[in-house]
Write an enzyme that holds these catalytic residues in place. Sequence first.
Site, short mmCIF file in Angstrom:
data_model
loop_
_atom_site.label_atom_id
_atom_site.label_comp_id
_atom_site.label_asym_id
_atom_site.label_seq_id
_atom_site.Cartn_x
_atom_site.Cartn_y
_atom_site.Cartn_z
N LYS A 41 0.85 -1.20 0.00
CA LYS A 41 0.00 0.00 0.00
C LYS A 41 0.87 1.24 0.00
O LYS A 41 1.74 1.39 0.85
CB LYS A 41 -0.82 0.03 1.29
CG LYS A 41 -2.20 -0.54 1.17
CD LYS A 41 -3.08 0.06 2.26
CE LYS A 41 -3.82 -0.97 3.06
NZ LYS A 41 -4.33 -0.50 4.33
N SER A 128 -8.76 7.73 8.92
CA SER A 128 -7.80 8.46 8.07
C SER A 128 -8.39 8.65 6.68
O SER A 128 -8.15 9.67 6.03
CB SER A 128 -6.49 7.69 7.99
OG SER A 128 -5.93 7.56 9.27
P1 ADP Z 1 -7.73 4.04 9.93
O1 ADP Z 1 -6.91 4.08 8.67
O2 ADP Z 1 -8.92 3.13 9.88
O3 ADP Z 1 -8.05 5.37 10.50
P2 ADP Z 1 -5.46 2.77 11.34
O4 ADP Z 1 -5.08 1.52 10.66
O5 ADP Z 1 -4.45 3.85 11.31
O6 ADP Z 1 -6.87 3.36 10.98
O7 ADP Z 1 -5.90 2.46 12.84
C1 ADP Z 1 -5.06 2.10 13.87
C2 ADP Z 1 -5.89 1.71 15.08
O8 ADP Z 1 -6.64 2.84 15.51
C3 ADP Z 1 -6.91 0.61 14.89
O9 ADP Z 1 -6.97 -0.15 16.08
C4 ADP Z 1 -8.21 1.36 14.66
O10 ADP Z 1 -9.33 0.60 15.03
C5 ADP Z 1 -8.01 2.53 15.60
N1 ADP Z 1 -8.76 3.73 15.22
C6 ADP Z 1 -8.80 4.33 14.01
N2 ADP Z 1 -9.59 5.43 14.04
C7 ADP Z 1 -10.08 5.51 15.31
C8 ADP Z 1 -10.98 6.40 15.97
N3 ADP Z 1 -11.55 7.41 15.32
N4 ADP Z 1 -11.25 6.19 17.29
C9 ADP Z 1 -10.68 5.13 17.91
N5 ADP Z 1 -9.85 4.25 17.36
C10 ADP Z 1 -9.54 4.42 16.07
#
Ligand code: ADP
Length: 165
Positions: A41, A128
């Site tokens: 990715k 994100s």
């Molecule tokens: P994403 O790309 O979905 O935002 P990541 O892969 O960077 O997420 O997420 C890392 C971790 O943070 C995962 O355990 C995900 O469930 C958690 N996470 C992502 N966004 C949030 C949020 N808004 N609140 C709480 N936990 C989150």
Amino acid sequence: MKTAIYPGSFDPLTLGHLNIIKRASMCFDKLIVCVMVNSKKTGLFAPEERVELIRRVVSNLPNIEVDASTCLLADYARKRRARVIVKGLRAMSDFEMEVQMAVVNRKLNPNVDTMFLPANEKYTYLSSTVVKEMVRYGADLSDFLPREIIQDVKDKMQELVRRGG
Ligand code: ADP
């Protein structure tokens, strides 16, 4: 010393992630926020840039280390002598996949367990991916991103648009 790992792609770090970091850091002696590098990715930010942005945001929190890894999470936990992986759960839709990963990680490294923290209700909608969409349309980002990195995210998106991404 009780060490936990909070893994993710953090592309970029959102206020939802930061909320989990602050809450988890209170439960352990040390929390390692680890940018997990997935070679298949390509993200908005390069892994080293994500690390730099996270470091900036957490610089005044005492027990946090920021790192990046290309290893399997279970191996990384072994290497860092961490017994706990922290995950944030936004919705039931996160749950199934996360529980599956927790079981796999425990199989690969029986010394490691996964702990889930429920997302703060303010951030259950936040990912994100949502942030990247918002930046594209020039929305106000102060409810989504730590203020220290808002400009960096805007600049990066502009750079991408200029290059035709
Ligand atoms: P994403 O790309 O979905 O935002 P990541 O892969 O960077 O997420 O997420 C890392 C971790 O943070 C995962 O355990 C995900 O469930 C958690 N996470 C992502 N966004 C949030 C949020 N808004 N609140 C709480 N936990 C989150």
